[in-house]
Structure formats: C-alpha cells, structure tokens
Scaffold this active site. Structure first.
Site, PDB file in Angstrom:
ATOM      1  CE  LYS A 130      -4.391   1.063   0.079  1.00  0.00           C
ATOM      2  NZ  LYS A 130      -5.535   0.332  -0.501  1.00  0.00           N
ATOM      3  CG  ASP A 170      -7.313   3.322  -1.015  1.00  0.00           C
ATOM      4  OD1 ASP A 170      -7.866   2.219  -1.002  1.00  0.00           O
ATOM      5  OD2 ASP A 170      -7.304   4.082  -0.022  1.00  0.00           O
TER       6      ASP A 170
HETATM    7  P1  NDP Z   1     -13.029   7.589  -2.918  1.00  0.00           P
HETATM    8  O1  NDP Z   1     -11.968   8.600  -2.669  1.00  0.00           O
HETATM    9  O2  NDP Z   1     -13.579   7.434  -4.265  1.00  0.00           O
HETATM   10  O3  NDP Z   1     -14.257   7.878  -1.929  1.00  0.00           O
HETATM   11  C1  NDP Z   1     -14.078   7.890  -0.564  1.00  0.00           C
HETATM   12  C2  NDP Z   1     -15.393   8.248   0.103  1.00  0.00           C
HETATM   13  O4  NDP Z   1     -15.271   8.086   1.498  1.00  0.00           O
HETATM   14  C3  NDP Z   1     -15.792   9.698  -0.121  1.00  0.00           C
HETATM   15  O5  NDP Z   1     -17.180   9.809  -0.121  1.00  0.00           O
HETATM   16  C4  NDP Z   1     -15.181  10.372   1.102  1.00  0.00           C
HETATM   17  O6  NDP Z   1     -15.812  11.586   1.466  1.00  0.00           O
HETATM   18  C5  NDP Z   1     -15.431   9.340   2.162  1.00  0.00           C
HETATM   19  N1  NDP Z   1     -14.436   9.488   3.220  1.00  0.00           N
HETATM   20  C6  NDP Z   1     -13.093   9.409   3.100  1.00  0.00           C
HETATM   21  N2  NDP Z   1     -12.500   9.646   4.283  1.00  0.00           N
HETATM   22  C7  NDP Z   1     -13.492   9.879   5.147  1.00  0.00           C
HETATM   23  C8  NDP Z   1     -13.531  10.178   6.530  1.00  0.00           C
HETATM   24  N3  NDP Z   1     -12.406  10.275   7.268  1.00  0.00           N
HETATM   25  N4  NDP Z   1     -14.757  10.338   7.121  1.00  0.00           N
HETATM   26  C9  NDP Z   1     -15.895  10.233   6.386  1.00  0.00           C
HETATM   27  N5  NDP Z   1     -15.926   9.958   5.069  1.00  0.00           N
HETATM   28  C10 NDP Z   1     -14.744   9.787   4.476  1.00  0.00           C
HETATM   29  O7  NDP Z   1     -12.454   6.216  -2.344  1.00  0.00           O
HETATM   30  P2  NDP Z   1     -12.922   4.731  -2.688  1.00  0.00           P
HETATM   31  O8  NDP Z   1     -14.380   4.682  -2.879  1.00  0.00           O
HETATM   32  O9  NDP Z   1     -12.014   4.211  -3.714  1.00  0.00           O
HETATM   33  O10 NDP Z   1     -12.533   3.982  -1.334  1.00  0.00           O
HETATM   34  C11 NDP Z   1     -13.456   3.858  -0.235  1.00  0.00           C
HETATM   35  C12 NDP Z   1     -12.973   2.754   0.683  1.00  0.00           C
HETATM   36  O11 NDP Z   1     -12.919   1.516  -0.043  1.00  0.00           O
HETATM   37  C13 NDP Z   1     -11.587   2.933   1.286  1.00  0.00           C
HETATM   38  O12 NDP Z   1     -11.563   2.346   2.565  1.00  0.00           O
HETATM   39  C14 NDP Z   1     -10.700   2.111   0.355  1.00  0.00           C
HETATM   40  O13 NDP Z   1      -9.503   1.710   0.973  1.00  0.00           O
HETATM   41  C15 NDP Z   1     -11.621   0.936   0.074  1.00  0.00           C
HETATM   42  N6  NDP Z   1     -11.315   0.167  -1.131  1.00  0.00           N
HETATM   43  C16 NDP Z   1     -11.264   0.785  -2.347  1.00  0.00           C
HETATM   44  C17 NDP Z   1     -11.006   0.036  -3.484  1.00  0.00           C
HETATM   45  C18 NDP Z   1     -11.037   0.627  -4.855  1.00  0.00           C
HETATM   46  O14 NDP Z   1     -10.952  -0.137  -5.822  1.00  0.00           O
HETATM   47  N7  NDP Z   1     -11.171   1.923  -5.008  1.00  0.00           N
HETATM   48  C19 NDP Z   1     -10.692  -1.402  -3.383  1.00  0.00           C
HETATM   49  C20 NDP Z   1     -10.878  -1.958  -2.067  1.00  0.00           C
HETATM   50  C21 NDP Z   1     -11.144  -1.179  -0.988  1.00  0.00           C
HETATM   51  P3  NDP Z   1     -15.014  12.980   1.298  1.00  0.00           P
HETATM   52  O15 NDP Z   1     -15.033  13.245  -0.187  1.00  0.00           O
HETATM   53  O16 NDP Z   1     -15.794  13.950   2.094  1.00  0.00           O
HETATM   54  O17 NDP Z   1     -13.615  12.753   1.820  1.00  0.00           O
END
Ligand code: NDP
Length: 449
Positions: A130, A170
């Site tokens: 990571k 991510d």
């Molecule tokens: P994105 O950046 O596309 O979206 C993240 C989302 O989570 C946004 O809505 C963001 O809101 C919210 N978020 C992030 N940090 C916080 C926080 N501290 N408190 C509240 N809301 C928060 O990321 P992904 O959708 O790609 O990833 C989401 C999760 O899925 C993560 O845990 C990631 O590690 C996991 N994941 C992702 C994969 C992928 O293929 N993308 C694969 C496997 C797991 P805001 O815009 O306000 O920050």
C-alpha cells in the site's frame, strides 16, 4: 476463543506495540487476524517454528520520501510519500495509493497488511502493498493535482515495475490521478509495461475496473444472503461514502432489486427514504465526479434529507455496507444497527468496523463480512488488468464481469470452508484463515527470509 489463545494474542500484540507504539490501526488489523489465526495454528508446528506470524507482521520494506511540488501561486509545497511493500511471497507487490491528509505510516501498514490476505483470497498471483501521501487533493486545481502526482512518481518510480510492484487507486486517487502518475512513470522508465492498474481503457486499463470493487461487494453479498436463505430483492441498504466503491455498489444493488437509502461523505449523509433511483445516482455522480462537489449539494438540489456531520447507522435498514474509510462503525453504531434489526454488515471499505464493534455484531448474531473478502473484487480485476497487459489484449466487459463473479464466488466458498459454524458462517474467521493458509504455506515452501 480460549484463555490460552487470548493470552497468546495479547502477548504478540503487546510485543508489536513496543516496536510500533504510534500505529493503532496497524495493531488493530494484526489483532483481528490473530484472533482467527492463532486457534487455527494450534498443532501446526511448521508455522510456529518458522515464525510465520512474526515475519508476516514486519513489512519487507518501507519507502518514505519527500514530495516537493509547486502550487498555483508558484509556492513550493512539501508532503510526505510512502510505499509499504509488505509481502511478495505470492506475486508482485500490489495495492492502492491513497491521498488523504490522515495518511501516515500506521494507516498504510494496516492497509498493506490487510492487502496480503485479501490478495491471497483472490487466488491470483499478487503480493501485498500500500502507498500514499498526506497530500489533500480537496480544493486543488487540476494543474496542482498533476504536478503533485508527477512529483510523487519521481521517487516512487524507482521502486515499482510490472514484475516488482504494481500500484492502483484508493481514497483520493481515481482515474485522473492514475493517469498523471502512470504518464510520469512511463516517461521516467521509458517503458509501457502496465505498471499501474485502474488505467484508462484506451491505454491498457481493464473494462469494469472502476466498477469492480462495488460490484464485487454485491456479488459477495448475494452469496452471503443465499447461504442464509435470503436475497437482495426488496432489502433496504445503508451505505456510507459516495466515492468509487459506494457509487458502483449502489448501482449494482439497484439493478438487483435492492433499495439504497443512504450515502455520505465526510460532511454528513443523505437519506432517501424511498431509495435512490438510477437518475438520482446519476445526479450524485455528476456532483461528486465531474464538479468534485460535496454530498450536501445533492441534498440542496434534490430536496433529500441531509444530516450534517452524522453517519447513517441509526437509519432503519436490513444491511449496512460501509464504503468510506476505516473505523466508521464504532460500538455505539453497532448497538444501533443491532437495535434496528440489521441482518448483515458487509465491508466495502477497508476495516470500517472497529474491533469492539465487530465483537458486538458477532455476539448478537449479525453476519459480518470483512473487507479483505467482500471488497477484494477491485484488486481481483486489477489482477485481470495485469493479465490483459501481459497478453497485450483487452478483454470484453462480459468476460471481465464473469471472471469477477467467479472470483467472488470462490472467495465466498473459501470463507464457508474455513469459517463454517453450524450452518451460520463466521466470515471473519473464514477470510482470515482462508487468506492466511495460502501465504503461510508459500512462506514455508520458499524458506526462511
Ligand atoms: P473515494 O476517494 O472514491 O471515496 C471515498 C469516500 O469516502 C468519499 O465519499 C469520502 O468523502 C469518504 N471518506 C473518506 N475519508 C473519510 C472520513 N475520514 N470520514 C468520512 N468519510 C470519508 O475512495 P474509494 O471509494 O475508492 O474507497 C473507499 C474505501 O474503499 C476505502 O476504505 C478504500 O480503501 C476501500 N477500497 C477501495 C477500493 C477501490 O478499488 N477503489 C478497493 C478496495 C477497498 P469525502 O469526499 O468527504 O472525503
């Protein structure tokens, strides 16, 4: 868990804590795996003699570096970049890059550690890693994002390669950032070898990679519900997040007859009591992905209920799917979910449920699917993207979807194999042990190192 096993876990974690005193998320991830793996290891001398757990909880290496870039006012900005290469015993290091102000070494170590078991569960040839930076992309211009990504890659490019380490996106890293990073890597290395997944489909990316994590969560969930004589049709879903994972998970749930009641971002959550429609999801997509706006704007434009600074776990629903970030379901939230009769919590995000909340869900008989199993669809399609790049051939979306489905089915099967419990599956144990066995056996086969 017996008193002996508990004692062994506590001793292991407290030793590790002395080495990593300021890495609570990493210690949490290790503890969660030990709870399942220590009882499984009893009587299997070869794992103990070869110090498999000690070796697995120490990354192969960590690269930490300075990233200097120029903002729009021509001022130099300094961030910290990282790559944690945890284990390449099953294949090249593989895992996403996160850009978020909360990023630190402990968070990337927890994510890299989880990634080892997740990648093992896919059955593909993928090691665990990571990376990321404490860079905050919010409010930055496109030019600033590009300059940051390029500066980040100047150092990272020395440590990656198609057979060495293949990063992906991510939180805070989507198609745009992958493009800027891969472009710089290609320029510096003078190679077009696919060292990055989540690339654009016209330049080596796999079809369905953006959708893969969210779709995979739903395929896993479908298996989980079927296993317990239930299905998706007509169920009410509570989702958090509104990024890549949440959007595609919501779209697939809708397609399969589910009702998605909530989505969120770090500013709060929106509530659609009758469920999001495809049209409403499109409005959300435009706000979040094109305008790069906040979820509150969705509520302002559509009249949906907005709950500022709140998480959606007190809303009544059947299944909760946290898709935002780590530790977003705590003890109070878990009690709320139990009170409202939620039948399952399926992790779209990585470790969104605290250790204590998992214990509450387990004690109350709520099915719990950990991220390392449920959200493995993203890295699985990344693995398929690597296969396509090696073949120099793009696959149709139908083929990718079929492969994704069969990988998610196989992961579910593995969870049942190792986590079966009188007709009710302990998915946490199944995923941890199922992921562990393949890595541990490969470590034994390949000797001490
Ligand atoms: P994105 O950046 O596309 O979206 C993240 C989302 O989570 C946004 O809505 C963001 O809101 C919210 N978020 C992030 N940090 C916080 C926080 N501290 N408190 C509240 N809301 C928060 O990321 P992904 O959708 O790609 O990833 C989401 C999760 O899925 C993560 O845990 C990631 O590690 C996991 N994941 C992702 C994969 C992928 O293929 N993308 C694969 C496997 C797991 P805001 O815009 O306000 O920050």
């Amino acid at each position: 868990m017996t008193v002996d096993n508990l004692k062994e876990t506590e001793e292991f974690v407290s030793k590790l804590e002395k080495k990593c005193p300021s890495e609570p998320e990493f210690l949490q991830a290790v503890r969660e795996v030990l709870d399942s793996v220590i009882p499984f290891m009893k009587g299997k001398k070869r794992y103990k003699d070869q110090a498999i757990l000690e070796r697995l909880s120490e990354p192969d290496r960590v690269v930490m570096f300075r990233v200097v870039w120029q903002d729009d006012k021509n001022v130099a900005q300094v961030n910290r970049g990282y790559r944690v290469q945890f284990s390449n015993v099953l294949g090249p290091y593989k895992g996403g890059i996160r850009f978020h102000p909360s990023v630190n070494l402990g968070i990337l170590k927890f994510l890299g550690f989880e990634q080892i078991f997740k990648n093992s569960l896919t059955g593909l040839s993928l090691g665990g890693a990571k990376g990321g930076s404490d860079f905050n992309p919010k409010g930055r211009s496109d030019g600033e994002i590009m300059r940051f990504c390029q500066a980040f890659m100047v150092e990272l490019s020395r440590h990656i390669g198609a057979d060495v380490d293949v990063p992906a996106g991510d939180i805070g890293v989507g198609a745009r950032e992958v493009g800027y990073m891969y472009g710089m890597y290609r320029r510096l290395s003078n190679r077009f070898d696919g060292t990055f997944t989540g690339k654009g489909p016209e330049w080596g990316g796999s079809l369905l990679r953006p959708e893969a994590t969210g779709y995979g969560v739903v395929y896993f969930l479908e298996n989980l519900l079927q296993q317990h004589d239930r299905d998706i049709d007509g169920k009410r879903f509570l989702l958090s997040g509104s990024g890549n994972v949440a959007q595609h998970c919501a779209a697939k749930l809708l397609e399969m007859g589910g009702k998605v009641l909530t989505l969120s971002d770090s500013g709060g959550f929106v509530h659609e009591p009758d469920g999001f429609t495809a049209e409403k999801l499109e409005i959300l997509r435009e706000i979040k992905n094109v305008r790069r706006g906040r979820i509150k704007e969705y509520a302002d434009e559509t009249g949906a209920g907005f709950h500022e600074d709140k998480r959606p776990w007190a809303v009544e629903g059947d299944v909760a799917i946290p898709c935002a970030t780590q530790n977003e379901i705590g003890e109070e939230d878990a009690n709320e979910l139990v009170k409202n009769g939620v039948i399952a919590v399926v992790e779209g995000a990585n470790m969104p449920t605290t250790y204590e909340a998992v214990k509450i869900l387990d004690a109350k008989g709520v099915l719990f699917a950990p991220g390392k199993a449920a959200n493995a669809g993203g890295v699985a399609v990344s693995g398929l993207e690597m296969a396509q790049n090696s073949q120099r051939l793009p696959w149709s979306s139908g083929k990718v979807d079929k492969e994704l489905r069969s990988i998610m089915d196989a992961i579910h099967e593995k969870c049942v194999e190792y986590g079966g419990r009188n007709g009710c599956v302990n998915y946490l144990k199944g995923a941890n042990v199922g992921g562990f066995v393949r890595v541990a056996d490969a470590m034994v086969d390949q000797g001490f190192m």
